[in-house]
Design a protein around this motif. Structure first.
Motif, PDB file in Angstrom:
ATOM      1  N   UNK A  48       0.685  -1.143   0.319  1.00  0.00           N
ATOM      2  CA  UNK A  48       0.212   0.158   0.063  1.00  0.00           C
ATOM      3  C   UNK A  48       0.756   1.351   0.204  1.00  0.00           C
ATOM      4  N   UNK A  49       0.277   2.790  -1.051  1.00  0.00           N
ATOM      5  CA  UNK A  49       1.265   3.420  -0.823  1.00  0.00           C
ATOM      6  C   UNK A  49       1.563   4.251   1.017  1.00  0.00           C
ATOM      7  N   UNK A  50       2.415   5.067   0.816  1.00  0.00           N
ATOM      8  CA  UNK A  50       2.704   5.290   1.382  1.00  0.00           C
ATOM      9  C   UNK A  50       2.232   4.499   3.566  1.00  0.00           C
ATOM     10  N   UNK A  51       2.823   3.933   3.340  1.00  0.00           N
ATOM     11  CA  UNK A  51       3.094   2.553   4.536  1.00  0.00           C
ATOM     12  C   UNK A  51       4.164   3.139   5.343  1.00  0.00           C
ATOM     13  N   UNK A  52       5.041   4.225   5.064  1.00  0.00           N
ATOM     14  CA  UNK A  52       6.373   3.894   6.075  1.00  0.00           C
ATOM     15  C   UNK A  52       6.164   5.035   7.500  1.00  0.00           C
TER      16      UNK A  52
END
Length: 144
Positions: A132-136
């Motif tokens: 999933x994007x921006x999952x950091x």
């Protein structure tokens, strides 16, 4: 025999070597794992395949192992919280993960987040299979 939920030797060693103020990066599958943290940071590769191991699963086990004082996330392209970040925030509500205190949250745009993750206090990078994007998420270890 270890009876705790966390069994991964390298992650256990990395968390055991960390102290108050040390930072743990839970990185998604798209993060630059080889260059996105200081060379001194332990790298724990749990990115077996896309979707496995999920970042939320890593966060759950890490939060059960250490107290989390603060969390910094990579803001999405609009400067907002992504779906994974909203999920993480719900997981780290004001309970035992933070020693009964509220976890401090902050968002950074992508390049600022990368800069923060390259600071010398980042001691562990956990590479997940999270797609999933921006999952950091960059976690700061606190005290009980």
């Amino acid at each position: 025999m270890i009876t705790h939920r966390l069994l991964h030797p390298e992650l256990l060693a990395g968390l055991a070597a960390a102290g108050h103020g040390s930072r743990i990066l839970v990185a998604d599958a798209l993060y630059p794992h080889s260059t996105g943290a200081p060379a001194t940071a332990a790298r724990v590769h749990l990115n077996l395949r896309p979707g496995l191991v999920a970042a939320r699963d890593v966060l759950e086990v890490v939060a059960d192992t250490v107290h989390i004082e603060a969390a910094v996330y990579m803001a999405d392209a609009n400067g907002d919280e992504s779906e994974p970040v909203r999920e993480y925030r719900a997981m780290l509500g004001p309970h035992r993960h933070s020693g009964g205190r509220e976890v401090a949250w902050a968002g950074l745009e992508r390049t600022e987040f990368y800069t923060a993750c390259r600071s010398p206090d980042v001691c562990v990078l956990v590479a997940t299979g999270e797609t999933r994007p921006y999952a950091n998420l960059l976690l700061t270890i606190g005290v009980p």
